[in-house]
Design a protein around this motif. Structure first.
Motif, short mmCIF file in Angstrom:
data_model
loop_
_atom_site.label_atom_id
_atom_site.label_comp_id
_atom_site.label_asym_id
_atom_site.label_seq_id
_atom_site.Cartn_x
_atom_site.Cartn_y
_atom_site.Cartn_z
N LEU A 156 13.13 13.76 14.84
CA LEU A 156 12.04 13.24 14.01
C LEU A 156 12.05 11.72 13.86
CD1 LEU A 156 12.14 16.00 11.30
CD2 LEU A 156 10.15 15.42 12.69
N GLU A 157 13.15 11.20 13.36
CA GLU A 157 13.25 9.77 13.10
C GLU A 157 14.71 9.45 12.83
OE1 GLU A 157 11.34 8.36 9.51
OE2 GLU A 157 11.91 10.14 8.37
N GLY A 158 14.99 8.18 12.50
CA GLY A 158 16.36 7.80 12.21
C GLY A 158 16.65 7.89 10.72
N GLY A 202 6.45 4.62 8.94
CA GLY A 202 7.03 3.27 9.02
C GLY A 202 5.94 2.24 9.27
N VAL A 203 6.04 1.12 8.58
CA VAL A 203 5.09 0.03 8.80
C VAL A 203 5.26 -0.52 10.22
CG1 VAL A 203 4.43 -2.30 8.05
CG2 VAL A 203 4.89 -0.52 6.35
N THR A 204 6.51 -0.63 10.67
CA THR A 204 6.78 -1.11 12.03
C THR A 204 6.25 -0.10 13.04
OG1 THR A 204 8.85 -1.87 11.03
CG2 THR A 204 8.59 -2.23 13.40
N ARG A 205 6.50 1.19 12.80
CA ARG A 205 5.98 2.25 13.67
C ARG A 205 4.47 2.13 13.82
NH1 ARG A 205 2.70 6.36 13.15
NH2 ARG A 205 3.07 8.37 14.17
N SER A 225 12.21 -0.45 12.64
CA SER A 225 12.24 -0.63 11.19
C SER A 225 11.98 -2.09 10.87
CB SER A 225 13.60 -0.21 10.61
OG SER A 225 14.59 -1.10 11.05
N SER A 226 11.70 -2.35 9.60
CA SER A 226 11.30 -3.69 9.18
C SER A 226 12.39 -4.73 9.37
CB SER A 226 10.90 -3.67 7.71
OG SER A 226 9.74 -2.90 7.57
N THR A 227 13.65 -4.31 9.27
CA THR A 227 14.72 -5.31 9.36
C THR A 227 15.42 -5.31 10.72
OG1 THR A 227 16.17 -3.74 8.27
CG2 THR A 227 15.20 -5.45 6.89
N THR A 265 0.85 -1.20 0.00
CA THR A 265 0.00 0.00 0.00
C THR A 265 0.88 1.25 0.00
OG1 THR A 265 -1.70 -1.19 1.20
CG2 THR A 265 -1.83 1.20 1.29
N ARG A 266 1.97 1.21 0.80
CA ARG A 266 2.87 2.36 0.84
C ARG A 266 3.60 2.53 -0.49
NH1 ARG A 266 7.23 2.51 5.55
NH2 ARG A 266 8.24 0.97 4.24
N LEU A 267 3.97 1.41 -1.13
CA LEU A 267 4.61 1.50 -2.45
C LEU A 267 3.66 2.17 -3.45
CD1 LEU A 267 6.87 0.77 -4.50
CD2 LEU A 267 5.70 -1.42 -4.85
C1 PLP Z 1 13.58 7.25 6.86
C2 PLP Z 1 12.94 6.01 7.37
N1 PLP Z 1 12.10 6.07 8.40
C3 PLP Z 1 11.52 4.96 8.90
C4 PLP Z 1 11.76 3.71 8.37
C5 PLP Z 1 11.10 2.49 8.94
O1 PLP Z 1 10.08 2.04 8.11
P1 PLP Z 1 9.57 0.52 8.14
O2 PLP Z 1 9.16 0.26 9.57
O3 PLP Z 1 8.42 0.53 7.21
O4 PLP Z 1 10.70 -0.33 7.72
C6 PLP Z 1 12.62 3.60 7.26
C7 PLP Z 1 12.89 2.29 6.67
O5 PLP Z 1 13.72 2.11 5.84
C8 PLP Z 1 13.22 4.77 6.75
O6 PLP Z 1 14.05 4.71 5.69
#
Ligand code: PLP
Length: 286
Positions: A179-181, A206-209, A244-246, A50-52
């Motif tokens: 803000l985020e990483g 983020g999907v994990t977020r 994050s996803s990984t 969906t995000r893609l």
């Molecule tokens: C800038 C940024 N924020 C957050 C995320 C985490 O997103 P997700 O939980 O969907 O992997 C990513 C993942 O690569 C990212 O690049």
């Protein structure tokens, strides 16, 4: 050997080559997605697809495949990959018009499509035991960080600064707000509340977020606020973790040269991480 999916064909990775006129190569004119599978089971694939689709829509590239077709491709990649835990990489660029021009090609050309699989590298034993260190850096990115664009230069530079400093992640700070990483979202426990930046143009959703936000709200063990985290309040946090996803929920026990809370793994992180690991093992969590 794991083949890659490239412009509709399954081929050996070394056979997948783009033209020097590909707009991804020339301009970074494209988007990407990273989808994990654990124990050969896709995790969050629907949300990632969906995000893609949204990223493509936002930069006006027509999605070359339906969600069902994407799913078929990524499922095949997961099966083929020798590892049980797999990171699927998808990239779509605006394709290869005959001439370099900033404006979109008119008429449009076929997008360039790549999907490939890589084993997920597990987080080190040391980080598992002691947590990780993050550094803070200025956020040099653009104003549409909600689009998962392949333009990652500021993220790459921030992560490299972290690596050079012996840290695992960089926390991006814009106008006094953490803000985020570089490739993860940020959570901090401050005054007994769990804070994370609100969705909007300054972070990637983020999907994990999003999954963690839903999980915490459903479990209700701590109030969760989606609100800006002032940079200086970060140092009052009793716990910090980055998602994050990984890397799942990466516990951060040092920021720059300061210990976070006691400097040890936090109890909320331990609880949430356990619940999250359980979620990963549940079938049907696609
Ligand atoms: C800038 C940024 N924020 C957050 C995320 C985490 O997103 P997700 O939980 O969907 O992997 C990513 C993942 O690569 C990212 O690049």
């Amino acid at each position: 050997m794991t083949q890659v999916f490239f412009n509709g064909n399954w081929i050996a990775p070394e056979m997948a080559q783009v033209s020097v006129f590909d707009r991804g190569f020339l301009f970074g004119d494209g988007v990407y997605e990273v989808i994990p599978a654990f124990n050969k089971q896709l995790f969050g694939a629907k949300a990632h697809l969906t995000r893609l689709a949204r990223s493509l829509r936002e930069i006006e590239i027509v999605d070359p495949m339906s969600a069902a077709q994407w799913l078929e491709v990524i499922e095949r990649l997961v099966v083929q990959c020798p590892s049980d835990d797999v990171s699927i990489y998808i990239q779509v660029t605006r394709g290869t018009p005959p001439k370099r021009d900033h404006a979109y090609p008119n008429p449009p050309v076929a997008p360039t499509v790549l999907a490939s699989a890589n084993p997920i590298t597990p987080v080190s034993e040391e980080i598992r035991r002691q947590g990780a260190r993050a550094i803070t850096v200025p956020d040099l990115r653009w104003s549409r960080c909600d689009i998962k664009s392949v333009n990652l230069l500021p993220n790459i530079m921030a992560r490299q600064q972290a690596v050079a400093a012996g840290a695992s992640e960089a926390i991006l700070v814009r106008e006094g707000i953490a803000l985020e990483g570089a490739a993860s979202n940020l959570f901090a426990v401050i005054d007994g509340e769990l804070l994370t930046a609100p969705l909007g143009p300054h972070i990637l959703g983020g999907v994990t977020r999003n999954r963690l936000v839903d999980m915490v709200r459903a479990q209700g063990q701590i109030p969760l606020l989606e609100c800006p985290i002032p940079f200086d309040r970060l140092f009052d946090a009793t716990e910090v973790f980055m998602t994050s996803s990984t890397r799942d929920l990466l516990p951060i026990t040092r920021i720059n040269d300061h210990a976070v809370g006691t400097g040890k793994l936090g109890s909320l992180w331990a609880q949430l991480n356990q619940a999250f690991q359980q979620l990963k093992t549940q079938r049907g969590s696609v």
